[in-house]
Design a protein around this motif. Structure first.
Motif, PDB file in Angstrom:
ATOM      1  N   UNK E  40       8.918   9.428   8.749  1.00 33.50           N
ATOM      2  CA  UNK E  40       7.975   8.383   9.062  1.00 33.50           C
ATOM      3  C   UNK E  40       8.405   7.069   8.339  1.00 33.50           C
ATOM      4  N   UNK E  41       7.103   6.456   7.919  1.00 33.12           N
ATOM      5  CA  UNK E  41       7.292   5.223   7.203  1.00 33.12           C
ATOM      6  C   UNK E  41       7.684   5.454   5.655  1.00 33.12           C
ATOM      7  N   UNK E  42       7.562   6.600   5.399  1.00 31.89           N
ATOM      8  CA  UNK E  42       7.773   6.846   4.185  1.00 31.89           C
ATOM      9  C   UNK E  42       9.185   7.396   3.383  1.00 31.89           C
ATOM     10  N   UNK E  43       9.532   7.044   2.455  1.00 31.70           N
ATOM     11  CA  UNK E  43      10.769   7.701   1.907  1.00 31.70           C
ATOM     12  C   UNK E  43      10.154   8.718   0.791  1.00 31.70           C
TER      13      UNK E  43
ATOM     14  N   UNK F   2      11.685  -1.042   0.234  1.00 30.27           N
ATOM     15  CA  UNK F   2      10.523  -0.345  -0.405  1.00 30.27           C
ATOM     16  C   UNK F   2      10.643   0.362  -1.744  1.00 30.27           C
ATOM     17  N   UNK F   3      10.310  -0.014  -2.998  1.00 32.97           N
ATOM     18  CA  UNK F   3      10.673   0.853  -3.951  1.00 32.97           C
ATOM     19  C   UNK F   3       9.113   1.541  -4.802  1.00 32.97           C
ATOM     20  N   UNK F   4       9.182   2.760  -4.402  1.00 31.07           N
ATOM     21  CA  UNK F   4       8.060   3.340  -4.876  1.00 31.07           C
ATOM     22  C   UNK F   4       7.650   3.059  -6.093  1.00 31.07           C
ATOM     23  N   UNK F   5       8.272   3.089  -7.165  1.00 31.30           N
ATOM     24  CA  UNK F   5       7.672   3.240  -8.591  1.00 31.30           C
ATOM     25  C   UNK F   5       7.210   1.965  -8.918  1.00 31.30           C
ATOM     26  N   UNK F   6       7.442   1.040  -8.060  1.00 33.32           N
ATOM     27  CA  UNK F   6       6.572  -0.306  -8.599  1.00 33.32           C
ATOM     28  C   UNK F   6       5.714  -0.682  -7.717  1.00 33.32           C
ATOM     29  N   UNK F   7       5.368   0.240  -6.590  1.00 34.32           N
ATOM     30  CA  UNK F   7       4.253  -0.129  -5.594  1.00 34.32           C
ATOM     31  C   UNK F   7       3.063  -0.443  -6.320  1.00 34.32           C
ATOM     32  N   UNK F  17       7.015   9.367  -5.531  1.00 34.22           N
ATOM     33  CA  UNK F  17       6.602   9.884  -4.267  1.00 34.22           C
ATOM     34  C   UNK F  17       5.209   9.270  -4.323  1.00 34.22           C
ATOM     35  N   UNK F  18       4.951   8.351  -3.694  1.00 33.05           N
ATOM     36  CA  UNK F  18       3.194   7.739  -3.387  1.00 33.05           C
ATOM     37  C   UNK F  18       3.161   7.772  -1.975  1.00 33.05           C
ATOM     38  N   UNK F  19       2.431   8.730  -1.242  1.00 29.24           N
ATOM     39  CA  UNK F  19       2.257   8.503   0.208  1.00 29.24           C
ATOM     40  C   UNK F  19       0.710   8.150   0.400  1.00 29.24           C
ATOM     41  N   UNK F  20       0.398   6.872   1.093  1.00 30.49           N
ATOM     42  CA  UNK F  20      -0.884   6.478   1.291  1.00 30.49           C
ATOM     43  C   UNK F  20      -1.181   7.026   2.555  1.00 30.49           C
ATOM     44  N   UNK F  21      -2.589   7.565   2.533  1.00 31.24           N
ATOM     45  CA  UNK F  21      -3.136   8.119   3.609  1.00 31.24           C
ATOM     46  C   UNK F  21      -4.619   8.294   3.311  1.00 31.24           C
ATOM     47  N   UNK F  22      -5.606   8.825   4.239  1.00 27.46           N
ATOM     48  CA  UNK F  22      -6.816   8.993   4.452  1.00 27.46           C
ATOM     49  C   UNK F  22      -7.246  10.407   4.211  1.00 27.46           C
ATOM     50  N   UNK F  23      -8.309  10.453   3.486  1.00 27.00           N
ATOM     51  CA  UNK F  23      -8.755  11.922   3.187  1.00 27.00           C
ATOM     52  C   UNK F  23      -9.399  12.476   4.474  1.00 27.00           C
ATOM     53  N   UNK F  24      -8.990  13.725   4.809  1.00 28.64           N
ATOM     54  CA  UNK F  24      -9.522  14.533   5.933  1.00 28.64           C
ATOM     55  C   UNK F  24     -10.638  15.556   5.594  1.00 28.64           C
ATOM     56  N   UNK F  25     -10.376  16.083   4.251  1.00 28.46           N
ATOM     57  CA  UNK F  25     -11.147  17.350   3.987  1.00 28.46           C
ATOM     58  C   UNK F  25     -11.260  17.224   2.667  1.00 28.46           C
TER      59      UNK F  25
END
Lengths: 78, 78, 78, 78, 78, 78
Positions: E40-43, F2-7, F17-25
């Motif tokens: 998706x939008x992630x690597x 996009x450079x994950x380690x400097x996000x 790997x840092x995947x942004x999202x929303x907690x469902x549970x």
């Protein structure tokens, strides 16, 4: 009591172990890098990707945290 | 220089991090256990199986090593 | 019953899996090393730091244990 | 020679260790489960989520693979 | 609801995270390899053994799953 | 790119790997907790300590990152 998971006030992480220290050595390999961090009387050794070592510009003398998830820590009786 | 992998003279292990400390707390769950070890100024927290905590008879005050494979250690810039 | 965590009588470790075998191959990279251990009918493969492979002087024919924390083992249905 | 990563012909995975065995015991906790698999002369112990144990309907007698990434395997000298 | 552990119908695995994507890059080192997968939008970035990268013949454009055990995932507050 | 380690601009971490999202549970167990995070079309599942879930006050609807070290990511061919 020191609470590890809220130490980093901005964006706290669930990893329970964040050990503050100073980099003693960075050895860059092709894909991986070996980093040695002095934490008090201990040396903590880490194998991370070469890309992270490059992007973070890790070098001897940097102040860093060694971060470790609790599920990765084993206990050995003395 | 202190060489972590040969510290345990009898049966040295490849895990590069062996941090000597004292157990501050053992919390037993159904399948897992949470162990807190004081290592110098740091608290190291570990999640191991309940069975290992029982078999090793881990309890407050025990001298133990927290053992961590280098590939499990991340580095965070301060 | 065989109790894995007390097999190593001197300094038992919480890691529940200790598989005894014989090294078939050691491939040394710059920062990491690849080690193949025969355990019964299986080959166990391990990626450890080059430094540990050097310090432990790992070589073909050595009797070793492959040590694995239970939280690292997945189960796949056949 | 047996090539672990292509053993599962349909969707081979990079994890290099796939040990075929039979489940001896499944202990269900609230969030985690403890699974014991007999692989030849060894017992392999695994801590997985309760949800996976439920969804895979793991039970004593099932034929399964214990799957382990090479970076999770340590080597201990005998 | 999508149930991760039974997605792979043939031989479901307990690892709860299987993210489908396309390989963007494979960098081969001596012992390890670095693989970048677009999901998706992630690597998603992965460090596996060079041997697995070779045996699976991983290359740019391949459709793959990034597979991750739940115990390896940390949570960081935004 | 996009450079994950400097996000995370304040204190970048080597985990790639840092995947942004929303907690469902969030399911709280005695020692461990199970957290489900929606990241785009995927659900990411995490097993962390109960203590971290409590200290971070994780709850449904929170915006979080799922953080994963590259060495923990396997690749499976489709």
């Amino acid at each position: 009591m020191f609470s590890p998971s809220v130490y980093n006030g901005f964006m706290p992480i669930s990893a329970r172990n964040k050990l503050r220290g100073t980099i003693e050595e960075v050895e860059l390999g092709d894909v991986m890098a070996h980093v040695v961090v002095r934490v008090g009387e201990n040396l903590i050794e880490s194998a991370i990707t070469r890309r992270s070592a490059d992007e973070l510009k890790l070098k001897k003398g940097d102040t860093v945290f060694a971060v470790i998830k609790a599920t990765e820590v084993m206990i050995q009786k003395d």
